[in-house]
Design a protein around this motif. Structure first.
Motif, PDB file in Angstrom:
ATOM      1  N   ASP A 150       0.850  -1.191   0.000  1.00 37.07           N
ATOM      2  CA  ASP A 150       0.000   0.000   0.000  1.00 37.07           C
ATOM      3  C   ASP A 150       0.884   1.238   0.000  1.00 37.07           C
ATOM      4  O   ASP A 150       1.506   1.578   1.005  1.00 37.07           O
ATOM      5  CB  ASP A 150      -0.906  -0.008   1.232  1.00 37.07           C
ATOM      6  N   LEU A 151       0.948   1.923  -1.143  1.00 37.29           N
ATOM      7  CA  LEU A 151       1.791   3.108  -1.260  1.00 37.29           C
ATOM      8  C   LEU A 151       1.263   4.273  -0.434  1.00 37.29           C
ATOM      9  O   LEU A 151       1.952   5.274  -0.259  1.00 37.29           O
ATOM     10  CB  LEU A 151       1.894   3.532  -2.736  1.00 37.29           C
ATOM     11  N   ALA A 236       8.272   6.483  -2.398  1.00 36.20           N
ATOM     12  CA  ALA A 236       9.476   5.706  -2.107  1.00 36.20           C
ATOM     13  C   ALA A 236       9.805   4.753  -3.248  1.00 36.20           C
ATOM     14  O   ALA A 236       8.926   4.241  -3.945  1.00 36.20           O
ATOM     15  CB  ALA A 236       9.287   4.928  -0.803  1.00 36.20           C
ATOM     16  N   GLY A 237      11.110   4.508  -3.415  1.00 32.93           N
ATOM     17  CA  GLY A 237      11.560   3.633  -4.488  1.00 32.93           C
ATOM     18  C   GLY A 237      12.005   2.272  -3.984  1.00 32.93           C
ATOM     19  O   GLY A 237      12.344   2.095  -2.812  1.00 32.93           O
ATOM     20  N   CYS A 238      11.987   1.311  -4.887  1.00 29.59           N
ATOM     21  CA  CYS A 238      12.374  -0.062  -4.555  1.00 29.59           C
ATOM     22  C   CYS A 238      13.383  -0.550  -5.586  1.00 29.59           C
ATOM     23  O   CYS A 238      13.159  -0.417  -6.803  1.00 29.59           O
ATOM     24  CB  CYS A 238      11.141  -0.969  -4.552  1.00 29.59           C
ATOM     25  N   ASP A 239      14.522  -1.103  -5.120  1.00 33.72           N
ATOM     26  CA  ASP A 239      15.523  -1.650  -6.035  1.00 33.72           C
ATOM     27  C   ASP A 239      15.301  -3.128  -6.319  1.00 33.72           C
ATOM     28  O   ASP A 239      16.133  -3.784  -6.941  1.00 33.72           O
ATOM     29  CB  ASP A 239      16.931  -1.417  -5.499  1.00 33.72           C
ATOM     30  N   LYS A 240      14.185  -3.677  -5.827  1.00 34.15           N
ATOM     31  CA  LYS A 240      13.737  -5.040  -6.128  1.00 34.15           C
ATOM     32  C   LYS A 240      14.601  -6.129  -5.496  1.00 34.15           C
ATOM     33  O   LYS A 240      14.507  -7.300  -5.856  1.00 34.15           O
ATOM     34  CB  LYS A 240      13.628  -5.263  -7.643  1.00 34.15           C
ATOM     35  N   CYS A 245      12.985  -5.393   0.239  1.00 33.82           N
ATOM     36  CA  CYS A 245      11.584  -5.753   0.456  1.00 33.82           C
ATOM     37  C   CYS A 245      11.342  -6.100   1.919  1.00 33.82           C
ATOM     38  O   CYS A 245      10.328  -5.722   2.511  1.00 33.82           O
ATOM     39  CB  CYS A 245      11.224  -6.932  -0.445  1.00 33.82           C
ATOM     40  N   ARG A 246      12.305  -6.783   2.534  1.00 34.47           N
ATOM     41  CA  ARG A 246      12.137  -7.250   3.910  1.00 34.47           C
ATOM     42  C   ARG A 246      12.324  -6.138   4.928  1.00 34.47           C
ATOM     43  O   ARG A 246      11.541  -6.015   5.881  1.00 34.47           O
ATOM     44  CB  ARG A 246      13.128  -8.387   4.183  1.00 34.47           C
ATOM     45  N   LEU A 247      13.332  -5.270   4.721  1.00 32.31           N
ATOM     46  CA  LEU A 247      13.676  -4.284   5.740  1.00 32.31           C
ATOM     47  C   LEU A 247      13.032  -2.917   5.509  1.00 32.31           C
ATOM     48  O   LEU A 247      12.636  -2.246   6.461  1.00 32.31           O
ATOM     49  CB  LEU A 247      15.200  -4.126   5.813  1.00 32.31           C
ATOM     50  N   LYS A 248      12.943  -2.492   4.262  1.00 31.37           N
ATOM     51  CA  LYS A 248      12.403  -1.160   3.977  1.00 31.37           C
ATOM     52  C   LYS A 248      10.883  -1.167   3.918  1.00 31.37           C
ATOM     53  O   LYS A 248      10.228  -0.276   4.441  1.00 31.37           O
ATOM     54  CB  LYS A 248      12.981  -0.621   2.662  1.00 31.37           C
ATOM     55  N   PHE A 249      10.315  -2.195   3.277  1.00 33.26           N
ATOM     56  CA  PHE A 249       8.873  -2.213   3.058  1.00 33.26           C
ATOM     57  C   PHE A 249       8.134  -3.233   3.931  1.00 33.26           C
ATOM     58  O   PHE A 249       6.895  -3.255   3.932  1.00 33.26           O
ATOM     59  CB  PHE A 249       8.566  -2.488   1.583  1.00 33.26           C
ATOM     60  N   LEU A 250       8.878  -4.081   4.631  1.00 35.03           N
ATOM     61  CA  LEU A 250       8.256  -5.094   5.497  1.00 35.03           C
ATOM     62  C   LEU A 250       7.224  -5.915   4.724  1.00 35.03           C
ATOM     63  O   LEU A 250       6.142  -6.234   5.205  1.00 35.03           O
ATOM     64  CB  LEU A 250       7.586  -4.429   6.709  1.00 35.03           C
TER      65      LEU A 250
END
Length: 274
Positions: A150-151, A236-240, A245-250
């Motif tokens: 959810d952005l 926010a950006g994601c480097d995939k 995924c685990r630490l920044k976006f949970l």
């Protein structure tokens, strides 16, 4: 249909719902709730259509008109992928018509006061590669139905004000606090007000400055550059990577990559059989 009274009528619908109608007849034609105007300077090239799954293609050529398709709208990308329908219509009895083409706008080129728009048929998506790629990095796009993130969650988007614009792709912003540098890299900048309202671009570099300042650089400048005082939103950006995924976006349960896939070096190395 009387061939002596046949005209062509175009309906072009943008993603925001704006619909314009054009015709090569010398008077306006109306049907399906659309008025097709003769003064917009839009003409059609020959339609090339094939049997089976071949891609239909044609071109639309026209003059830029302040009351129809403006150069600013084209530069801003507001006509990108617009839905297009083309009819052969009896101008003396518009109920007698035949849909001869349906697709969307492709590449648009401009030269002076004129433009040329490539039209792509409905079968064009069949040329795209299908299937899943097995790769250590995630195959989903942040926030899509596969990612499920959810952005709108607090901390992952923030609004600010443009203070300075450099070369159309670098912005100094104010009103953004509480985010470390590079938090928005690979993310998006969305313009919320001004002439460029609604435009979106990908963020290349993101640097936190002292106080509530921030400097953002885009991968490519927007068709219409935001001006000082315009409001923007950073996402926010994601480097995939699995770690991100685990630490920044949970969000690791929805990770769509294969982080334990052996690297290419392992696959190419000689294997010892015991």
């Amino acid at each position: 249909m009387n061939t002596a009274t046949i005209a062509r009528a175009w309906a072009v619908t943008r993603s925001d719902g704006v619909t314009l109608g054009f015709t090569d007849h010398d008077e306006a034609i109306a049907f399906d709730g659309i008025t097709f105007r003769p003064d917009a300077g839009l003409t059609a090239r020959a339609v090339v259509q094939g049997l089976g799954l071949s891609v239909d293609n044609t071109e639309a050529v026209g003059l830029l008109s302040d009351s129809a398709i403006t150069e600013i709208d084209l530069m801003a990308g507001r006509w990108d992928a617009a839905d297009v329908r083309l009819w052969d219509v009896d101008w003396s009895a518009p109920q007698n018509r035949r849909l001869v083409f349906r697709g969307h706008l492709g590449e648009v080129t401009r030269n002076g006061g004129a433009f040329r728009a490539e039209l792509r048929g409905l079968s064009e998506p069949l040329n795209r590669a299908q299937g899943r790629v097995y790769h250590p990095r995630c195959a989903a796009e942040l926030g899509d139905k596969a990612c499920r993130f959810d952005l709108g969650r607090a901390g992952y988007s923030v609004e600010g004000t443009v203070l300075e614009v450099q070369e159309g792709a670098r912005f100094r912003l104010s009103g953004i606090v509480g985010h470390e540098s590079r938090w928005f890299e690979r993310g998006s900048l969305v313009v919320l007000s001004g002439a460029a309202e609604g435009l979106t671009a990908l963020i290349k570099n993101d640097t936190g400055l002292s106080g509530a300042g921030r400097e953002v650089e885009l991968w490519a400048g927007l068709g219409i550059a935001p001006q000082p005082g315009d409001r923007v939103k950073l996402i926010a950006g994601c480097d995939k990577r699995a770690e991100t995924c685990r630490l920044k976006f949970l969000n690791f349960p929805n990770f769509r990559g294969f982080p334990h896939l052996p690297p290419e070096d392992w696959l190419l190395a000689p294997q010892v059989v015991k």
